[in-house]
Design an enzyme around this catalytic site. Structure first.
Site, PDB file in Angstrom:
ATOM      1  N   ASN A  10       0.864  -1.187   0.000  1.00 21.55           N
ATOM      2  CA  ASN A  10       0.000   0.000   0.000  1.00 21.55           C
ATOM      3  C   ASN A  10       0.900   1.237   0.000  1.00 21.55           C
ATOM      4  O   ASN A  10       1.497   1.572   1.017  1.00 21.55           O
ATOM      5  CB  ASN A  10      -0.900  -0.035   1.256  1.00 21.55           C
ATOM      6  CG  ASN A  10      -1.745   1.218   1.406  1.00 21.55           C
ATOM      7  OD1 ASN A  10      -1.834   2.033   0.486  1.00 21.55           O
ATOM      8  ND2 ASN A  10      -2.356   1.380   2.567  1.00 21.55           N
ATOM      9  N   TRP A  11       0.976   1.868  -1.166  1.00 20.90           N
ATOM     10  CA  TRP A  11       1.897   3.011  -1.287  1.00 20.90           C
ATOM     11  C   TRP A  11       1.319   4.301  -0.706  1.00 20.90           C
ATOM     12  O   TRP A  11       1.994   5.331  -0.678  1.00 20.90           O
ATOM     13  CB  TRP A  11       2.295   3.212  -2.759  1.00 20.90           C
ATOM     14  CG  TRP A  11       3.052   2.043  -3.321  1.00 20.90           C
ATOM     15  CD1 TRP A  11       3.725   1.089  -2.595  1.00 20.90           C
ATOM     16  CD2 TRP A  11       3.231   1.687  -4.700  1.00 20.90           C
ATOM     17  NE1 TRP A  11       4.304   0.165  -3.441  1.00 20.90           N
ATOM     18  CE2 TRP A  11       4.015   0.512  -4.736  1.00 20.90           C
ATOM     19  CE3 TRP A  11       2.810   2.240  -5.911  1.00 20.90           C
ATOM     20  CZ2 TRP A  11       4.386  -0.110  -5.928  1.00 20.90           C
ATOM     21  CZ3 TRP A  11       3.171   1.622  -7.113  1.00 20.90           C
ATOM     22  CH2 TRP A  11       3.949   0.464  -7.105  1.00 20.90           C
ATOM     23  N   LYS A  12       0.072   4.245  -0.296  1.00 24.61           N
ATOM     24  CA  LYS A  12      -0.604   5.420   0.278  1.00 24.61           C
ATOM     25  C   LYS A  12      -0.414   6.640  -0.641  1.00 24.61           C
ATOM     26  O   LYS A  12      -0.361   6.469  -1.855  1.00 24.61           O
ATOM     27  CB  LYS A  12      -0.106   5.666   1.706  1.00 24.61           C
ATOM     28  CG  LYS A  12      -0.265   4.406   2.570  1.00 24.61           C
ATOM     29  CD  LYS A  12      -0.091   4.628   4.038  1.00 24.61           C
ATOM     30  CE  LYS A  12      -0.256   3.297   4.772  1.00 24.61           C
ATOM     31  NZ  LYS A  12      -0.165   3.423   6.231  1.00 24.61           N
ATOM     32  N   HIS A  94      -9.758   1.010   5.847  1.00 23.79           N
ATOM     33  CA  HIS A  94      -8.418   1.259   6.389  1.00 23.79           C
ATOM     34  C   HIS A  94      -8.529   2.251   7.556  1.00 23.79           C
ATOM     35  O   HIS A  94      -9.335   3.191   7.499  1.00 23.79           O
ATOM     36  CB  HIS A  94      -7.509   1.824   5.292  1.00 23.79           C
ATOM     37  CG  HIS A  94      -6.075   1.863   5.713  1.00 23.79           C
ATOM     38  ND1 HIS A  94      -5.583   2.842   6.547  1.00 23.79           N
ATOM     39  CD2 HIS A  94      -5.035   1.027   5.457  1.00 23.79           C
ATOM     40  CE1 HIS A  94      -4.298   2.600   6.769  1.00 23.79           C
ATOM     41  NE2 HIS A  94      -3.943   1.507   6.124  1.00 23.79           N
ATOM     42  N   GLU A  96      -6.788   4.676   8.438  1.00 30.50           N
ATOM     43  CA  GLU A  96      -6.593   6.100   8.099  1.00 30.50           C
ATOM     44  C   GLU A  96      -7.883   6.699   7.541  1.00 30.50           C
ATOM     45  O   GLU A  96      -8.199   7.857   7.783  1.00 30.50           O
ATOM     46  CB  GLU A  96      -5.415   6.250   7.115  1.00 30.50           C
ATOM     47  CG  GLU A  96      -4.084   6.063   7.830  1.00 30.50           C
ATOM     48  CD  GLU A  96      -2.955   5.543   6.963  1.00 30.50           C
ATOM     49  OE1 GLU A  96      -3.048   5.584   5.730  1.00 30.50           O
ATOM     50  OE2 GLU A  96      -1.964   5.057   7.546  1.00 30.50           O
ATOM     51  N   GLU A 166      -5.421  -5.142  10.791  1.00 32.03           N
ATOM     52  CA  GLU A 166      -4.404  -4.103  10.944  1.00 32.03           C
ATOM     53  C   GLU A 166      -4.599  -3.372  12.272  1.00 32.03           C
ATOM     54  O   GLU A 166      -5.391  -2.418  12.354  1.00 32.03           O
ATOM     55  CB  GLU A 166      -4.517  -3.080   9.815  1.00 32.03           C
ATOM     56  CG  GLU A 166      -4.223  -3.644   8.447  1.00 32.03           C
ATOM     57  CD  GLU A 166      -3.663  -2.576   7.528  1.00 32.03           C
ATOM     58  OE1 GLU A 166      -2.533  -2.753   7.050  1.00 32.03           O
ATOM     59  OE2 GLU A 166      -4.320  -1.553   7.315  1.00 32.03           O
ATOM     60  N   GLY A 172       2.277   2.359  10.929  1.00 34.23           N
ATOM     61  CA  GLY A 172       3.167   3.520  10.846  1.00 34.23           C
ATOM     62  C   GLY A 172       3.978   3.775  12.109  1.00 34.23           C
ATOM     63  O   GLY A 172       4.506   4.871  12.293  1.00 34.23           O
ATOM     64  N   SER A 211       3.240  -1.986  10.201  1.00 38.29           N
ATOM     65  CA  SER A 211       4.706  -2.005  10.347  1.00 38.29           C
ATOM     66  C   SER A 211       5.332  -3.336   9.943  1.00 38.29           C
ATOM     67  O   SER A 211       6.269  -3.813  10.587  1.00 38.29           O
ATOM     68  CB  SER A 211       5.106  -1.639  11.776  1.00 38.29           C
ATOM     69  OG  SER A 211       4.744  -0.297  12.038  1.00 38.29           O
ATOM     70  N   GLY A 232       2.852  -1.221   4.347  1.00 38.49           N
ATOM     71  CA  GLY A 232       2.810   0.209   4.063  1.00 38.49           C
ATOM     72  C   GLY A 232       4.189   0.725   3.724  1.00 38.49           C
ATOM     73  O   GLY A 232       4.704   0.478   2.616  1.00 38.49           O
TER      74      GLY A 232
END
Ligand code: PGA
Length: 249
Positions: A10-12, A94, A96, A166, A172, A211, A232
């Protein structure tokens, strides 16, 4: 039952035309993998990545989708548009999106329904906050998040989605959950689903995210209910990502 392993990056909201081209080309140079390798670029790069991977086994996925099918919804992207570009999976739920964009269970269900209606597979993320873990509510929070979707789409539709566990406290932070912590939750998710359908519970792929690094992956992939990882920041480092892909294979 053997479930195919998935390694998803997941490159965000990171990358540029140049850096994404380099990442994908390096992945293409890597020998074939046994696991399913999935990349999730930001929207503007989905088409570029689809062109770059061409007929390779790499799979392209999107990070978000609209709950609506079409019309006057400025800035939104529908499931059928993603389908048009050969997208297979889409992230939903997700943390976020839940915390920064106030997406709740009701909204998440609408997105999942929109994806299923277009033949796309949701990668449905669930997980507890640190406070919830510390107050021993990890399993009840995860089950509540699952139940909200289950009530609306039914157990058979779960065969068409992938779950990503997650824990919010691991995302992160560079502190992955331990493989044992992940296994415990994954196993509980599977037994929870088994109460509704044994075959769906057996078949469904449950990824761990938060992570993930190559060193954490060694133990994670030794766990019977960890069917893959959602990576991530480590997925932006091509050497690290390729190491994870190799560990999974
Ligand atoms: P991270 O992100 O690996 O950087 O913790 C994981 C995710 O948000 O899916």
């Amino acid at each position: 039952m053997t479930r195919q392993k998935i390694v998803a990056g997941n490159w965000k909201m990171n990358g540029s035309k140049e850096s994404i081209t380099t990442l994908v080309n390096s992945l293409l140079e890597t020998e074939s993998f046994n696991s399913e390798v999935v990349v999730l670029p930001p929207f503007p790069y989905l088409h570029l990545v689809s062109l770059l991977i061409n007929k390779s086994s790499i799979v392209v996925a999107a990070q978000n989708v609209s709950d609506k099918t079409k019309g006057a919804f400025t800035g939104e992207v529908s499931a059928s548009m993603l389908k048009d570009f050969g997208i297979k999976y889409v992230l939903v739920g997700h943390s976020e999106r839940r915390s920064l964009y106030a997406e709740n269970d009701t909204f998440i269900v609408l997105k999942i329904k929109a994806l299923l209606a277009s033949g796309l597979m949701p990668m449905f993320c669930i997980g507890e906050t640190l406070e919830e873990r510390n107050s021993n509510r990890t399993l009840s929070v995860c089950k509540k998040q699952l139940q909200a979707v289950l009530d609306e789409i039914g157990i058979d539709a779960f065969a068409k989605l992938v779950i990503a566990y997650e824990p919010v406290w691991a995302i992160g932070t560079r502190h992955s959950a331990s493989a044992q912590q992940a296994q415990r939750v994954h196993q509980s998710i599977r037994s929870f689903l088994a109460k509704f359908s044994k075959s769906v519970a057996e078949k469904i792929q449950i990824l761990y995210g938060g992570s993930v690094s190559s060193s954490a992956s060694i133990d994670l992939f030794s766990m019977p209910d960890v069917d893959g990882v959602l990576v991530g920041s480590a997925s932006l480092n091509i050497n690290e990502f390729i190491k994870i892909v190799r560990i999974a294979s």
